[in-house]
Design a protein around this motif. Structure first.
Motif, PDB file in Angstrom:
ATOM      1  N   LEU A   1       5.433 -10.268  -2.612  1.00  0.00           N
ATOM      2  CA  LEU A   1       6.566 -10.591  -1.753  1.00  0.00           C
ATOM      3  C   LEU A   1       7.233  -9.260  -1.437  1.00  0.00           C
ATOM      4  N   SER A   2       7.107  -8.799  -0.217  1.00  0.00           N
ATOM      5  CA  SER A   2       7.553  -7.457   0.151  1.00  0.00           C
ATOM      6  C   SER A   2       9.074  -7.394   0.244  1.00  0.00           C
ATOM      7  N   ILE A   3       9.668  -6.513  -0.570  1.00  0.00           N
ATOM      8  CA  ILE A   3      11.117  -6.344  -0.591  1.00  0.00           C
ATOM      9  C   ILE A   3      11.494  -4.889  -0.302  1.00  0.00           C
ATOM     10  N   ILE A   4      10.883  -3.961  -1.034  1.00  0.00           N
ATOM     11  CA  ILE A   4      11.135  -2.535  -0.848  1.00  0.00           C
ATOM     12  C   ILE A   4       9.821  -1.860  -0.454  1.00  0.00           C
ATOM     13  N   ASP A   5       9.841  -1.143   0.670  1.00  0.00           N
ATOM     14  CA  ASP A   5       8.654  -0.521   1.269  1.00  0.00           C
ATOM     15  C   ASP A   5       7.655  -1.606   1.679  1.00  0.00           C
ATOM     16  N   LEU A   6       7.754  -2.011   2.927  1.00  0.00           N
ATOM     17  CA  LEU A   6       6.940  -3.118   3.433  1.00  0.00           C
ATOM     18  C   LEU A   6       5.550  -2.670   3.876  1.00  0.00           C
ATOM     19  N   ARG A   7       5.222  -1.390   3.747  1.00  0.00           N
ATOM     20  CA  ARG A   7       3.959  -0.855   4.255  1.00  0.00           C
ATOM     21  C   ARG A   7       2.795  -1.187   3.317  1.00  0.00           C
ATOM     22  N   PRO A   8       1.550  -1.112   3.819  1.00  0.00           N
ATOM     23  CA  PRO A   8       0.371  -1.370   2.976  1.00  0.00           C
ATOM     24  C   PRO A   8       0.272  -0.425   1.790  1.00  0.00           C
ATOM     25  N   GLU A   9       0.842   0.784   1.914  1.00  0.00           N
ATOM     26  CA  GLU A   9       0.753   1.756   0.813  1.00  0.00           C
ATOM     27  C   GLU A   9       1.427   1.244  -0.461  1.00  0.00           C
ATOM     28  N   ALA A  10       2.313   0.262  -0.326  1.00  0.00           N
ATOM     29  CA  ALA A  10       3.034  -0.255  -1.490  1.00  0.00           C
ATOM     30  C   ALA A  10       2.316  -1.427  -2.157  1.00  0.00           C
ATOM     31  N   ALA A  11       1.136  -1.772  -1.662  1.00  0.00           N
ATOM     32  CA  ALA A  11       0.407  -2.916  -2.227  1.00  0.00           C
ATOM     33  C   ALA A  11       0.015  -2.638  -3.679  1.00  0.00           C
ATOM     34  N   GLN A  12      -0.096  -3.680  -4.454  1.00  0.00           N
ATOM     35  CA  GLN A  12      -0.518  -3.599  -5.852  1.00  0.00           C
ATOM     36  C   GLN A  12      -1.849  -4.348  -6.038  1.00  0.00           C
ATOM     37  N   PRO A  13      -2.571  -4.002  -7.150  1.00  0.00           N
ATOM     38  CA  PRO A  13      -2.269  -3.057  -8.216  1.00  0.00           C
ATOM     39  C   PRO A  13      -2.074  -1.644  -7.697  1.00  0.00           C
ATOM     40  N   ILE A  14      -1.136  -0.950  -8.306  1.00  0.00           N
ATOM     41  CA  ILE A  14      -0.816   0.402  -7.897  1.00  0.00           C
ATOM     42  C   ILE A  14      -1.261   1.363  -8.995  1.00  0.00           C
ATOM     43  N   THR A  15      -1.817   2.533  -8.610  1.00  0.00           N
ATOM     44  CA  THR A  15      -2.422   3.433  -9.589  1.00  0.00           C
ATOM     45  C   THR A  15      -1.767   4.809  -9.558  1.00  0.00           C
ATOM     46  N   ASN A  16      -2.070   5.582 -10.587  1.00  0.00           N
ATOM     47  CA  ASN A  16      -1.656   6.980 -10.595  1.00  0.00           C
ATOM     48  C   ASN A  16      -2.608   7.798  -9.715  1.00  0.00           C
TER      49      ASN A  16
END
Length: 624
Positions: A51-66
Motif C-alpha cells: 500500500l503505497s504511502i511514502i515514495d510511490l515510485r517502483p524503486e520503493a517496492a519490496q522486498p527491499i535489499t542493501n
C-alpha cells in the motif's frame, strides 16, 4: 502500510514453498492493493503486498535489499524517524535507491545488527533475511500496532501479517486451541502470544525472533515500558511537557505522499488530535465520523462541534448496519474469534474514510495511557472501601452482592469482588464472560479442564511483575500489555487494512508512552475524573462540552439486537447440531442464557461472543 509473509526451511538443502508465500499474499491483497513483490534466496522466501504511502515510485517496492543484495527486508508499517536515520547512514557511506522509509531497515541492520530495532521509531512488523549469516529476523513494534503471526512445523517456519493469510499457506493443520477459546470467552479477544489455532503464535509487542542456521529461537524482548521513573512536577508543568510530546507525535504522523485525514468521534482523544493537526496544517483537515440511526448511540453532534471550531472538511455518515452481511466479513478478516462489538462501527468508519483519504490519524491509546475507562475509578472506589475497619468491608460486600434487581447486575458483581485481590477484581470489571458464567455454560469436561481461572493467573503474573508503584499506573500497565495490544490495536488494524486504509495513532507514540508512564497515577485519575492531565492539555483547544461529557465510545445496541434483529440467527447458530456436537457448551445452558436475555437480563455481549466463536469454527475449522 502493507502485508508481509514468508517461509524459512529448516532442513539443509531444502527449498521453501514459494507457492505458499504467494497464497498468503493473495489472501491479503486488501493490505496492499498497489503492488506485490517476491524474493526467494536459498532457504528463505519473502512476499510483500504494497500500500503505497511514502515514495510511490517502483524503486520503493519490496522486498527491499542493501547494495549487494545480501540482506533483504519486508516491512509493514511506518518508520517515523526514517529521514534522520537516512542522513546518518548516508554519511557513513550507505547508498539508497528509493525515498521510502522502509529502506533504512536494511542499512541500519548492516551497521548495528539485531540491536538496530532500538533505533526505529514507528509502527511496524518486519522480516529481515541475512544471507551470509543464514539468519531470519522477525520483529514487532513496541506496543503491537502492527501484527505478526508465525508457525514452526515440519514444513518449515512460516509467518504472515494476518491469521487468515497464514491459514491460507496450507503449512499447518487447523485445530482449535481450546485454552485460547476459554481466554477469548473471558476477554472477547485472544491474548498474546496465543492464537485460536494450535501451534500458531502471535509475536508479542516489543519482541524479536531470530531463526539462524536452522535453529528457531524464542521471542526476545527488546523493549519494556517501565513505570518506575516517576516524574516530579505540578499538573501545569507536566501538562505543558505532555502537550509538546503530543504535538511532536502528531507532526511525525502527518508525513505522507497520499491524502491524509483523521477520525473524529467527538471524544477528548480524537478531538485533541484533530486540534493539533489543524494547528500544523495550512489546509483544512479532512475529518470523518460515523453515527447510527439511534440517537442514544451516536456521537455526531460532538464531532460537528469540533469540526466547526477548526473549520475541518468534515464528512459523516449515519448507518443502519446490514448485520447479515457484515458479521461473516468480520469473522473472515479477524481470523480468530473477536467479539468487541465496536469492531462493527470501526469497520464502517474505515470503509467510509477510505473513500476520501489513504491515511487517517486516530485517538486510540488515550484511555490506556491516561486512565480513561470507568473501571479505573471503580477500582479506586474498591480500594477506599477496603480501607474501612473490619467487619465493615465484608458486610458491605455481602450487602451489595445481594442487590436483587437485574438492573443492578454490575453493582452485585462489584460487591462480590470487593474483597478479592486487585487484579482479580479488575479482571471482573473487564471480563465479558466471567469465570462463574463460563463454568455455568461449559460441559462437565470443560469445567474439569478450566476449574482454575487461567486469565486471572495470567493477569496476576503481569500485575505482580509491573514496575509501577502506584495502583493506577499498575492497572494501566496491565491494560497496555493486554487490552490495548490485543483488542484496541487489533480491531483498528484489521478494520482499516481490510479497506486499504493506514491508521496512525499519535497517542501510542513510543516517546509519548514512555513519558506518560512517568506521570504519577493521581494526575491521570483524580478522584473519579478520568484522564485528568490529558483534559488539562486539551482545555485551551476544545469546547468545554467535549471536556466534560461522559465517556461514550463506540457503544452499540447489542442487547436490543440480540433480542430483536439477531435473536433468530443467534438461536439457530448456537443451538443447531453442529454447535451442540463441539462439546464446549451445554445446550440447556445456552437455551437458559438466551431465554434470560429475552426476559430482560442483559446478556447481549455474551451472546455476541458465543455467536462469533461458533461462526469462526465454521469458517476456519469445519471448512478446512
Amino acid at each position: 502500510m502493507c502485508g508481509i509473509a514468508g517461509q524459512l526451511t529448516l532442513e539443509p538443502d531444502s527449498a521453501p514453498d514459494a507457492d505458499a508465500v504467494r497464497r498468503m499474499c493473495d489472501a491479503m491483497v486488501h493490505r496492499g492493493p498497489d503492488g506485490h513483490g517476491y524474493l526467494t534466496d536459498g532457504p528463505c522466501s519473502l512476499g510483500h503486498r504494497r500500500l503505497s504511502i511514502i515514495d510511490l515510485r517502483p524503486e520503493a517496492a519490496q522486498p527491499i535489499t542493501n547494495e549487494d543484495g545480501s540482506i533483504a527486508a519486508i516491512v509493514n508499517g511506518e518508520i517515523y524517524n526514517f529521514q534522520e536515520l537516512r542522513h546518518e547512514l548516508e554519511a557513513k557511506g550507505h547508498h539508497f535507491k528509493s525515498r521510502t522509509d522502509s529502506e533504512v531497515v536494511v542499512h541500519l541492520y548492516e551497521e548495528e545488527g539485531p540491536s538496530f530495532l532500538d533505533r526505529l521509531h514507528g509502527m511496524f512488523a518486519l522480516a529481515l533475511w541475512d544471507r551470509p549469516c543464514r539468519r531470519l529476523l522477525l520483529a514487532r513494534d513496541r506496543f503491537g500496532k502492527k501484527p505478526l503471526f508465525y508457525h514452526a512445523g515440519s514444513k518449515g517456519f512460516t509467518f504472515a501479517s494476518e491469521l487468515t493469510a497464514l491459514a491460507a499457506s496450507g503449512q499447518f493443520e487447523r485445530r482449535a486451541n481450546i485454552d485460547a477459546i476459554d481466554e477469548f470467552l473471558c476477554l472477547q479477544y485472544v491474548p498474546s502470544p496465543s492464537t485460536a489455532f494450535e501451534g500458531v503464535h502471535k509475536l508479542p509487542p516489543g519482541c524479536r525472533l531470530i531463526c539462524e542456521n536452522g535453529r528457531i529461537g524464542g521471542p526476545e524482548r527488546y523493549f519494556t515500558l517501565r513505570f518506575d521513573e516517576t516524574m516530579a512536577g505540578s499538573l501545569g508543568e507536566l501538562s505543558e511537557r505532555l502537550r509538546d510530546h503530543i504535538d511532536k507525535a502528531v507532526r511525525l504522523r502527518m508525513v505522507s505522499d497520499v491524502p491524509l485525514g483523521a477520525f473524529l468521534s467527538g471524544g477528548v482523544d480524537s478531538s485533541l488530535i484533530v486540534a493539533m493537526m489543524a494547528k500544523q496544517s495550512s489546509l483544512p483537515v479532512k475529518t470523518f465520523a460515523v453515527g447510527f440511526t439511534s440517537k442514544d448511540f451516536s456521537e455526531l453532534p460532538y464531532a460537528r462541534m469540533v469540526a466547526e471550531r477548526y473549520g475541518t472538511e468534515h464528512h459523516e455518515i449515519v448507518l443502519q448496519p446490514e448485520m447479515s452481511s457484515i458479521i461473516p466479513e468480520l469473522v473472515r478478516h479477524y481470523g480468530e474469534p473477536f467479539a468487541d462489538s465496536s469492531s462493527l462501527p470501526t469497520w464502517y468508519l474505515c470503509q467510509y474514510t477510505r473513500h476520501g483519504v489513504t491515511v487517517a490519524l486516530s485517538g486510540d491509546g488515550g484511555d490506556e495511557a491516561f486512565a480513561g475507562y470507568r473501571r479505573y475509578g471503580h477500582s479506586r472506589t474498591a480500594r477506599l472501601l477496603r480501607k474501612l475497619p473490619e467487619p465493615l468491608p465484608s458486610l458491605l460486600a455481602k450487602t451489595i452482592g445481594n442487590v436483587p434487581t437485574p438492573f443492578a447486575q454490575q453493582v452485585r458483581g462489584f460487591g462480590r469482588r470487593l474483597m478479592q485481590p486487585e487484579h482479580v477484581r479488575f479482571l471482573g470489571l473487564a471480563a465479558h464472560i466471567p469465570q462463574e458464567d463460563r463454568m455455568a455454560l461449559y460441559t462437565p469436561a470443560m469445567r474439569d479442564r478450566y476449574g482454575e481461572d487461567r486469565v486471572a493467573l495470567r493477569f496476576g503474573k503481569l500485575y505482580e511483575a509491573s514496575t509501577a508503584s502506584d495502583p493506577v499506573n499498575r492497572l494501566l500497565d496491565l491494560d497496555i500489555q493486554t487490552y490495548l495490544t490485543d483488542d484496541i490495536l487489533t480491531k483498528v488494524d484489521i478494520a482499516s487494512m481490510a479497506h486499504s486504509l493506514e491508521v496512525r495513532c499519535p497517542l501510542v507514540d513510543q516517546d509519548l508512552m514512555v513519558f506518560s508512564a512517568s506521570i504519577p497515577g493521581p494526575l491521570k485519575l483524580q478522584g473519579l475524573t478520568t484522564k485528568r492531565i490529558l483534559r488539562e492539555v486539551a482545555r485551551p483547544l476544545l469546547p468545554e462540552k467535549i471536556l466534560t461529557r461522559p465517556k461514550q465510545g463506540f457503544r452499540l445496541p447489542v442487547d436490543r439486537w440480540m433480542r430483536e434483529e439477531l435473536a433468530g440467527m443467534s438461536r439457530d447458530v448456537l443451538l443447531d447440531r453442529t454447535a451442540r456436537q463441539r462439546g464446549i457448551f451445554k445446550p440447556t445452558a445456552i437455551e437458559s442464557l438466551l431465554r434470560r436475555h429475552q426476559h430482560g437480563e442483559p446478556r447481549g455481549d455474551q451472546i455476541w461472543a458465543l455467536v462469533m466463536l461458533e461462526l469462526w469454527y465454521r469458517e476456519f475449522i469445519d471448512a478446512c
